[in-house]
Design a protein around this motif. Sequence first.
Motif, PDB file in Angstrom:
ATOM      1  N   PHE A   1       6.609 -72.411  49.654  1.00 31.80           N
ATOM      2  CA  PHE A   1       7.973 -71.980  50.004  1.00 31.80           C
ATOM      3  C   PHE A   1       8.271 -72.012  51.497  1.00 31.80           C
ATOM      4  CE2 PHE A   1       6.909 -69.524  46.062  1.00 31.80           C
ATOM      5  CZ  PHE A   1       7.810 -70.169  45.217  1.00 31.80           C
ATOM      6  N   SER A   2       7.412 -72.618  52.293  1.00 27.21           N
ATOM      7  CA  SER A   2       7.612 -72.647  53.744  1.00 27.21           C
ATOM      8  C   SER A   2       8.986 -73.227  54.093  1.00 27.21           C
ATOM      9  CB  SER A   2       6.523 -73.497  54.400  1.00 27.21           C
ATOM     10  OG  SER A   2       6.808 -73.697  55.760  1.00 27.21           O
ATOM     11  N   PRO A   3       9.796 -72.504  54.870  1.00 27.09           N
ATOM     12  CA  PRO A   3      11.126 -73.013  55.216  1.00 27.09           C
ATOM     13  C   PRO A   3      11.105 -74.121  56.270  1.00 27.09           C
ATOM     14  CG  PRO A   3      10.747 -70.886  56.260  1.00 27.09           C
ATOM     15  CD  PRO A   3       9.580 -71.124  55.356  1.00 27.09           C
ATOM     16  N   SER A   4      10.015 -74.221  57.030  1.00 23.07           N
ATOM     17  CA  SER A   4       9.906 -75.268  58.054  1.00 23.07           C
ATOM     18  C   SER A   4       8.447 -75.436  58.445  1.00 23.07           C
ATOM     19  CB  SER A   4      10.729 -74.912  59.293  1.00 23.07           C
ATOM     20  OG  SER A   4      10.135 -73.805  59.978  1.00 23.07           O
ATOM     21  N   LEU A   5       8.153 -76.570  59.081  1.00 19.95           N
ATOM     22  CA  LEU A   5       6.778 -76.813  59.541  1.00 19.95           C
ATOM     23  C   LEU A   5       6.402 -75.842  60.647  1.00 19.95           C
ATOM     24  CD1 LEU A   5       6.615 -80.730  59.601  1.00 19.95           C
ATOM     25  CD2 LEU A   5       5.804 -79.169  57.827  1.00 19.95           C
TER      26      LEU A   5
ATOM     27  N   ILE B   1      -4.348 -78.384  60.078  1.00 22.07           N
ATOM     28  CA  ILE B   1      -4.662 -79.666  60.710  1.00 22.07           C
ATOM     29  C   ILE B   1      -3.843 -80.788  60.074  1.00 22.07           C
ATOM     30  CG2 ILE B   1      -6.473 -81.411  60.986  1.00 22.07           C
ATOM     31  CD1 ILE B   1      -8.431 -79.101  61.466  1.00 22.07           C
ATOM     32  N   SER B   2      -3.687 -80.739  58.756  1.00 18.94           N
ATOM     33  CA  SER B   2      -2.914 -81.761  58.056  1.00 18.94           C
ATOM     34  C   SER B   2      -1.457 -81.757  58.503  1.00 18.94           C
ATOM     35  CB  SER B   2      -3.004 -81.528  56.542  1.00 18.94           C
ATOM     36  OG  SER B   2      -2.195 -82.456  55.840  1.00 18.94           O
ATOM     37  N   VAL B   3      -0.870 -80.563  58.627  1.00 19.05           N
ATOM     38  CA  VAL B   3       0.531 -80.455  59.052  1.00 19.05           C
ATOM     39  C   VAL B   3       0.690 -80.946  60.487  1.00 19.05           C
ATOM     40  CG1 VAL B   3       2.353 -78.812  59.648  1.00 19.05           C
ATOM     41  CG2 VAL B   3       1.198 -78.638  57.444  1.00 19.05           C
ATOM     42  N   LEU B   4      -0.241 -80.568  61.364  1.00 22.84           N
ATOM     43  CA  LEU B   4      -0.140 -80.995  62.759  1.00 22.84           C
ATOM     44  C   LEU B   4      -0.347 -82.499  62.900  1.00 22.84           C
ATOM     45  CD1 LEU B   4      -2.081 -78.060  64.479  1.00 22.84           C
ATOM     46  CD2 LEU B   4       0.370 -78.556  64.661  1.00 22.84           C
ATOM     47  N   ARG B   5      -1.212 -83.050  62.077  1.00 21.06           N
ATOM     48  CA  ARG B   5      -1.489 -84.487  62.159  1.00 21.06           C
ATOM     49  C   ARG B   5      -0.356 -85.310  61.552  1.00 21.06           C
ATOM     50  NH1 ARG B   5      -6.146 -84.912  59.356  1.00 21.06           N
ATOM     51  NH2 ARG B   5      -7.554 -85.145  61.140  1.00 21.06           N
ATOM     52  N   ASN B   6       0.120 -84.902  60.369  1.00 20.48           N
ATOM     53  CA  ASN B   6       1.079 -85.715  59.622  1.00 20.48           C
ATOM     54  C   ASN B   6       2.533 -85.288  59.803  1.00 20.48           C
ATOM     55  OD1 ASN B   6      -1.103 -87.146  58.434  1.00 20.48           O
ATOM     56  ND2 ASN B   6      -1.382 -85.474  56.979  1.00 20.48           N
ATOM     57  N   GLY B   7       2.744 -84.013  60.195  1.00 22.87           N
ATOM     58  CA  GLY B   7       4.096 -83.528  60.413  1.00 22.87           C
ATOM     59  C   GLY B   7       4.990 -83.734  59.210  1.00 22.87           C
ATOM     60  N   SER B   8       6.165 -84.283  59.465  1.00 20.18           N
ATOM     61  CA  SER B   8       7.142 -84.514  58.395  1.00 20.18           C
ATOM     62  C   SER B   8       6.932 -85.856  57.726  1.00 20.18           C
ATOM     63  CB  SER B   8       8.559 -84.445  58.962  1.00 20.18           C
ATOM     64  OG  SER B   8       8.741 -85.454  59.966  1.00 20.18           O
ATOM     65  N   GLU B   9       5.800 -86.485  58.011  1.00 21.38           N
ATOM     66  CA  GLU B   9       5.444 -87.794  57.435  1.00 21.38           C
ATOM     67  C   GLU B   9       6.496 -88.848  57.768  1.00 21.38           C
ATOM     68  OE1 GLU B   9       4.730 -87.057  53.308  1.00 21.38           O
ATOM     69  OE2 GLU B   9       2.715 -86.266  53.697  1.00 21.38           O
ATOM     70  N   GLY B  10       6.891 -88.866  59.035  1.00 17.52           N
ATOM     71  CA  GLY B  10       7.807 -89.905  59.507  1.00 17.52           C
ATOM     72  C   GLY B  10       9.278 -89.584  59.380  1.00 17.52           C
ATOM     73  N   GLN B  11       9.632 -88.470  58.749  1.00 18.01           N
ATOM     74  CA  GLN B  11      11.045 -88.146  58.554  1.00 18.01           C
ATOM     75  C   GLN B  11      11.691 -87.591  59.827  1.00 18.01           C
ATOM     76  OE1 GLN B  11      11.736 -85.779  55.013  1.00 18.01           O
ATOM     77  NE2 GLN B  11      10.147 -86.851  53.876  1.00 18.01           N
ATOM     78  N   ASP B  12      10.893 -86.964  60.686  1.00 15.74           N
ATOM     79  CA  ASP B  12      11.410 -86.401  61.928  1.00 15.74           C
ATOM     80  C   ASP B  12      10.365 -86.565  63.029  1.00 15.74           C
ATOM     81  OD1 ASP B  12      12.791 -85.039  63.865  1.00 15.74           O
ATOM     82  OD2 ASP B  12      12.393 -83.043  63.038  1.00 15.74           O
ATOM     83  N   PRO B  13      10.185 -87.802  63.517  1.00  9.96           N
ATOM     84  CA  PRO B  13       9.144 -88.072  64.520  1.00  9.96           C
ATOM     85  C   PRO B  13       9.264 -87.208  65.776  1.00  9.96           C
ATOM     86  CG  PRO B  13      10.058 -90.114  63.668  1.00  9.96           C
ATOM     87  CD  PRO B  13      10.925 -89.006  63.157  1.00  9.96           C
ATOM     88  N   GLU B  14      10.494 -87.018  66.258  1.00 14.14           N
ATOM     89  CA  GLU B  14      10.690 -86.223  67.466  1.00 14.14           C
ATOM     90  C   GLU B  14      10.308 -84.764  67.222  1.00 14.14           C
ATOM     91  OE1 GLU B  14      14.277 -85.018  70.588  1.00 14.14           O
ATOM     92  OE2 GLU B  14      14.508 -86.738  69.241  1.00 14.14           O
ATOM     93  N   GLY B  15      10.694 -84.237  66.050  1.00 18.56           N
ATOM     94  CA  GLY B  15      10.339 -82.861  65.707  1.00 18.56           C
ATOM     95  C   GLY B  15       8.842 -82.685  65.560  1.00 18.56           C
ATOM     96  N   ASP B  16       8.179 -83.711  65.021  1.00 19.44           N
ATOM     97  CA  ASP B  16       6.724 -83.643  64.856  1.00 19.44           C
ATOM     98  C   ASP B  16       6.024 -83.555  66.211  1.00 19.44           C
ATOM     99  OD1 ASP B  16       7.170 -83.886  62.165  1.00 19.44           O
ATOM    100  OD2 ASP B  16       6.672 -86.011  62.051  1.00 19.44           O
TER     101      ASP B  16
END
Length: 309
Positions: free
Chosen positions: A150-154, A181-196
């Motif tokens: 249910f996380s509202p954001s990364l 580590i997975s979240v920090l490495r992959n972030g939004s999986e390309g959907q928001d590169p700047e946010g990552d």
Amino acid sequence: DMQVIIIDVWRRAESLANQSGNAILFECMKTATTIVPSETLYSMTLDTAARFLSSTDNNLKCAGIETLSRLIDDGDAGKVQQHQLAIVDCLKSSDLTLKSRTLDLLFKMTGPNNIDIIFQEMLAYVVDNSVDSESRRSACIRLLEVAEKFSPSLNWFVDCVTTLLQSAGGLAPSAAEDSLISVLRNGSEGQDPEGDIMLQHRTCNRYYAMLSDSKLPDSLVRVISWTIGEFGLDSGLTFDSICAALGNILESYNKCAEVQIVAIMSLEKLNSRSGRDLPVETKEILNDLRSSPHLEVQQTAVEAGSLAR
């Protein structure tokens, strides 16, 4: 036909205003949540359960919690959430049975609209030393599950799971490290590169600042070591400051082979990416680790030393 009889018994039990009447009311509520759903009975169940929760009698509170759990099992989470504050208040009780049943209910009723407040209340349970370690360990696992679901954001996820690792220490599941580590490495999986990138830089600088605390749990230090080695240079940290931080970790956490291995590998990565020589002090630390009592640390230190510029 059953509803008419149950309502009549319900009213008579309420007029008793004693423990016997409360016992009958509890049976009425259990029956109401077992038979074919009825809006009338469900409304009465919620009202009575709320009255039980407001009681000073922990037995009645437990009955109220169990009843609300039954309603959620029947798909009425929305109605139960109306009593969230009273439910959370039960989690603060000194009665361990009540705390445990309340925790189960809170996990059931967690959703996107209340994950933030429930996460904080559950975290307070996790760090409560009056609760046995196994119960707290189990709560940590479930806490990570609801955070992932249910996380509202990364950003929220990284902050909360970091707090979980920092607060729970060895009780936190190893999966929490992997998730971070997975979240920090992959972030939004390309959907928001700047946010990552912003998330990586923000987290890296926060972790670097946290190293001033000498009592961080090993699990969090492993994540910090990986993060500053992976994103430190891009986050504005200097090469020398990162090397010094990782060197301090190697010396301060000399009893934890897992932490030392991650820190050494981060130094290797840093050395390779920067194209710069490791500071003399760092090389000396790596050289000393060649005689570590931990075989894996020895091997990793030898490899890092041979590749060091």
